[in-house]
Design a protein around this motif. Structure first.
Motif, PDB file in Angstrom:
ATOM      1  N   SER A  83      37.089  15.430 -60.190  1.00 31.73           N
ATOM      2  CA  SER A  83      37.695  16.591 -60.862  1.00 31.73           C
ATOM      3  C   SER A  83      36.625  17.606 -61.265  1.00 31.73           C
ATOM      4  O   SER A  83      36.875  18.820 -61.239  1.00 31.73           O
ATOM      5  CB  SER A  83      38.514  16.149 -62.074  1.00 31.73           C
ATOM      6  N   ASP A  84      35.419  17.143 -61.591  1.00 27.76           N
ATOM      7  CA  ASP A  84      34.314  18.058 -61.908  1.00 27.76           C
ATOM      8  C   ASP A  84      33.899  18.839 -60.661  1.00 27.76           C
ATOM      9  O   ASP A  84      33.650  20.047 -60.729  1.00 27.76           O
ATOM     10  CB  ASP A  84      33.101  17.290 -62.452  1.00 27.76           C
ATOM     11  N   VAL A  85      33.832  18.137 -59.533  1.00 27.83           N
ATOM     12  CA  VAL A  85      33.457  18.781 -58.273  1.00 27.83           C
ATOM     13  C   VAL A  85      34.509  19.834 -57.911  1.00 27.83           C
ATOM     14  O   VAL A  85      34.173  20.941 -57.481  1.00 27.83           O
ATOM     15  CB  VAL A  85      33.283  17.750 -57.140  1.00 27.83           C
ATOM     16  N   ILE A  86      35.774  19.502 -58.112  1.00 34.36           N
ATOM     17  CA  ILE A  86      36.851  20.460 -57.854  1.00 34.36           C
ATOM     18  C   ILE A  86      36.659  21.708 -58.707  1.00 34.36           C
ATOM     19  O   ILE A  86      36.822  22.830 -58.231  1.00 34.36           O
ATOM     20  CB  ILE A  86      38.237  19.817 -58.113  1.00 34.36           C
ATOM     21  N   GLY A  87      36.268  21.518 -59.950  1.00 31.97           N
ATOM     22  CA  GLY A  87      36.007  22.655 -60.843  1.00 31.97           C
ATOM     23  C   GLY A  87      34.852  23.529 -60.360  1.00 31.97           C
ATOM     24  O   GLY A  87      34.897  24.750 -60.491  1.00 31.97           O
ATOM     25  N   PHE A  88      33.828  22.905 -59.788  1.00 32.70           N
ATOM     26  CA  PHE A  88      32.678  23.666 -59.278  1.00 32.70           C
ATOM     27  C   PHE A  88      33.029  24.453 -58.014  1.00 32.70           C
ATOM     28  O   PHE A  88      32.340  25.400 -57.656  1.00 32.70           O
ATOM     29  CB  PHE A  88      31.489  22.746 -58.978  1.00 32.70           C
ATOM     30  N   LEU A  89      34.102  24.063 -57.354  1.00 33.99           N
ATOM     31  CA  LEU A  89      34.493  24.719 -56.104  1.00 33.99           C
ATOM     32  C   LEU A  89      35.568  25.792 -56.324  1.00 33.99           C
ATOM     33  O   LEU A  89      36.325  26.109 -55.407  1.00 33.99           O
ATOM     34  CB  LEU A  89      35.015  23.666 -55.108  1.00 33.99           C
ATOM     35  N   GLU A  90      35.604  26.349 -57.490  1.00 35.12           N
ATOM     36  CA  GLU A  90      36.634  27.329 -57.860  1.00 35.12           C
ATOM     37  C   GLU A  90      36.742  28.479 -56.865  1.00 35.12           C
ATOM     38  O   GLU A  90      37.832  28.878 -56.486  1.00 35.12           O
ATOM     39  CB  GLU A  90      36.349  27.874 -59.273  1.00 35.12           C
ATOM     40  N   ARG A  96      37.995  23.270 -52.014  1.00 36.31           N
ATOM     41  CA  ARG A  96      38.656  22.888 -53.267  1.00 36.31           C
ATOM     42  C   ARG A  96      40.053  22.324 -53.013  1.00 36.31           C
ATOM     43  O   ARG A  96      40.408  21.266 -53.546  1.00 36.31           O
ATOM     44  CB  ARG A  96      38.730  24.097 -54.194  1.00 36.31           C
ATOM     45  N   ASP A  97      40.875  23.025 -52.218  1.00 37.00           N
ATOM     46  CA  ASP A  97      42.266  22.614 -52.017  1.00 37.00           C
ATOM     47  C   ASP A  97      42.398  21.249 -51.333  1.00 37.00           C
ATOM     48  O   ASP A  97      43.139  20.382 -51.822  1.00 37.00           O
ATOM     49  CB  ASP A  97      43.033  23.694 -51.246  1.00 37.00           C
ATOM     50  N   PRO A  98      41.683  21.001 -50.231  1.00 38.11           N
ATOM     51  CA  PRO A  98      41.801  19.658 -49.627  1.00 38.11           C
ATOM     52  C   PRO A  98      41.267  18.549 -50.542  1.00 38.11           C
ATOM     53  O   PRO A  98      41.817  17.443 -50.574  1.00 38.11           O
ATOM     54  CB  PRO A  98      40.967  19.739 -48.354  1.00 38.11           C
ATOM     55  N   LEU A  99      40.219  18.854 -51.299  1.00 39.06           N
ATOM     56  CA  LEU A  99      39.662  17.859 -52.218  1.00 39.06           C
ATOM     57  C   LEU A  99      40.655  17.557 -53.336  1.00 39.06           C
ATOM     58  O   LEU A  99      40.863  16.399 -53.700  1.00 39.06           O
ATOM     59  CB  LEU A  99      38.323  18.340 -52.785  1.00 39.06           C
ATOM     60  N   MET A 100      41.293  18.605 -53.852  1.00 41.66           N
ATOM     61  CA  MET A 100      42.278  18.422 -54.913  1.00 41.66           C
ATOM     62  C   MET A 100      43.488  17.634 -54.384  1.00 41.66           C
ATOM     63  O   MET A 100      43.996  16.736 -55.050  1.00 41.66           O
ATOM     64  CB  MET A 100      42.722  19.781 -55.459  1.00 41.66           C
ATOM     65  N   GLU A 101      43.910  17.953 -53.167  1.00 46.24           N
ATOM     66  CA  GLU A 101      45.063  17.285 -52.566  1.00 46.24           C
ATOM     67  C   GLU A 101      44.801  15.785 -52.376  1.00 46.24           C
ATOM     68  O   GLU A 101      45.628  14.954 -52.752  1.00 46.24           O
ATOM     69  CB  GLU A 101      45.395  17.926 -51.220  1.00 46.24           C
ATOM     70  N   ILE A 102      43.669  15.430 -51.805  1.00 46.29           N
ATOM     71  CA  ILE A 102      43.376  14.008 -51.572  1.00 46.29           C
ATOM     72  C   ILE A 102      43.146  13.272 -52.890  1.00 46.29           C
ATOM     73  O   ILE A 102      43.521  12.113 -53.035  1.00 46.29           O
ATOM     74  CB  ILE A 102      42.194  13.799 -50.582  1.00 46.29           C
ATOM     75  N   ASN A 103      42.587  13.954 -53.867  1.00 49.16           N
ATOM     76  CA  ASN A 103      42.385  13.333 -55.172  1.00 49.16           C
ATOM     77  C   ASN A 103      43.739  12.990 -55.811  1.00 49.16           C
ATOM     78  O   ASN A 103      43.908  11.907 -56.376  1.00 49.16           O
ATOM     79  CB  ASN A 103      41.566  14.268 -56.074  1.00 49.16           C
ATOM     80  N   GLU A 104      44.704  13.914 -55.701  1.00 48.34           N
ATOM     81  CA  GLU A 104      46.039  13.662 -56.256  1.00 48.34           C
ATOM     82  C   GLU A 104      46.753  12.551 -55.495  1.00 48.34           C
ATOM     83  O   GLU A 104      47.425  11.711 -56.097  1.00 48.34           O
ATOM     84  CB  GLU A 104      46.866  14.956 -56.223  1.00 48.34           C
ATOM     85  N   LYS A 105      46.601  12.538 -54.170  1.00 46.83           N
ATOM     86  CA  LYS A 105      47.221  11.488 -53.361  1.00 46.83           C
ATOM     87  C   LYS A 105      46.651  10.110 -53.720  1.00 46.83           C
ATOM     88  O   LYS A 105      47.393   9.135 -53.820  1.00 46.83           O
ATOM     89  CB  LYS A 105      47.025  11.780 -51.878  1.00 46.83           C
ATOM     90  N   LEU A 106      45.342  10.069 -53.920  1.00 43.22           N
ATOM     91  CA  LEU A 106      44.715   8.795 -54.308  1.00 43.22           C
ATOM     92  C   LEU A 106      45.201   8.331 -55.677  1.00 43.22           C
ATOM     93  O   LEU A 106      45.459   7.137 -55.875  1.00 43.22           O
ATOM     94  CB  LEU A 106      43.188   8.917 -54.288  1.00 43.22           C
ATOM     95  N   ALA A 107      45.324   9.252 -56.615  1.00 45.27           N
ATOM     96  CA  ALA A 107      45.797   8.895 -57.955  1.00 45.27           C
ATOM     97  C   ALA A 107      47.234   8.368 -57.885  1.00 45.27           C
ATOM     98  O   ALA A 107      47.577   7.366 -58.539  1.00 45.27           O
ATOM     99  CB  ALA A 107      45.711  10.100 -58.885  1.00 45.27           C
ATOM    100  N   LYS A 108      48.061   9.013 -57.079  1.00 42.38           N
ATOM    101  CA  LYS A 108      49.464   8.604 -56.947  1.00 42.38           C
ATOM    102  C   LYS A 108      49.585   7.218 -56.322  1.00 42.38           C
ATOM    103  O   LYS A 108      50.331   6.371 -56.813  1.00 42.38           O
ATOM    104  CB  LYS A 108      50.220   9.631 -56.111  1.00 42.38           C
ATOM    105  N   ILE A 109      48.841   6.974 -55.249  1.00 47.16           N
ATOM    106  CA  ILE A 109      48.939   5.671 -54.591  1.00 47.16           C
ATOM    107  C   ILE A 109      48.326   4.571 -55.470  1.00 47.16           C
ATOM    108  O   ILE A 109      48.793   3.431 -55.452  1.00 47.16           O
ATOM    109  CB  ILE A 109      48.333   5.689 -53.166  1.00 47.16           C
ATOM    110  N   ALA A 110      47.323   4.921 -56.245  1.00 50.29           N
ATOM    111  CA  ALA A 110      46.728   3.929 -57.156  1.00 50.29           C
ATOM    112  C   ALA A 110      47.746   3.514 -58.224  1.00 50.29           C
ATOM    113  O   ALA A 110      47.841   2.325 -58.561  1.00 50.29           O
ATOM    114  CB  ALA A 110      45.470   4.493 -57.808  1.00 50.29           C
TER     115      ALA A 110
END
Length: 177
Positions: A83-90, A96-110
């Protein structure tokens, strides 16, 4: 920096694919537990362990990539989160968008995996409780004749306890004692 972010996104997508397989195997495990199929349960548990080993290797690669990103950003690797890296990629939506998308998908599946594993754990506890109950029941059934204080003959009037004192008593209880 761009290649590090691309490596991170690729690695997270690969990790997500393994998590999807792990979720499928965990759901197979649920049906194995419910059907009490121990052979299938062992097979699914073995598959699950192999997938966990694969995930561990992906996590190691991700941690190395995150350490490299932290170095570029002049941050401590232990403190840096995706999430910090996503913030740096503003200002860079292509990363930013693909990183945010995969991060959310990982959180959901976890979260889903955690629910399925909690359900499996409860099913196993219930199964073990039922097995323990059955074992105790069988043990008590086998012990009952050994520990009983009365024999069947006592209740047929041939012993002193069933109303026959052996001296011609009528078999009625004397309430005037």
């Amino acid at each position: 920096m761009a290649s590090l972010i691309e490596n991170l996104i690729i690695g997270l997508n690969e990790e997500y694919a393994v998590y999807e397989k792990l979720l499928e195997v965990s759901m197979e495990k649920t049906s194995s537990i419910i059907s009490n199929n121990l052979d299938r349960l062992k097979t699914t548990t073995d598959k699950e362990q192999a997938l966990v080993d694969t995930i561990t290797s992906y996590e190691s690669k991700r941690n190395n990539t995150m350490a490299n990103i932290a170095s570029v950003l002049n941050k401590k690797a232990a403190d840096l989160k995706i999430s910090d890296v996503i913030g740096f990629l503003e200002g860079q939506p292509e990363f930013r968008d693909p990183l945010m998308e995969i991060n959310e998908k990982l959180a959901k599946i976890a979260r889903k995996l955690k629910e399925v594993n909690a359900h499996n754990q409860n099913l196993i506890k219930e199964s073990l409780a039922m097995i323990e109950y059955n074992i105790n029941l069988l043990q008590n059934l086998n012990r009952a004749p050994e520990t009983a204080e009365y024999s069947r003959e006592m209740f047929r009037g041939q012993g002193g306890y069933a109303g026959n004192d052996g001296m011609g008593a009528s078999g009625r209880f004397d309430t005037k004692q």
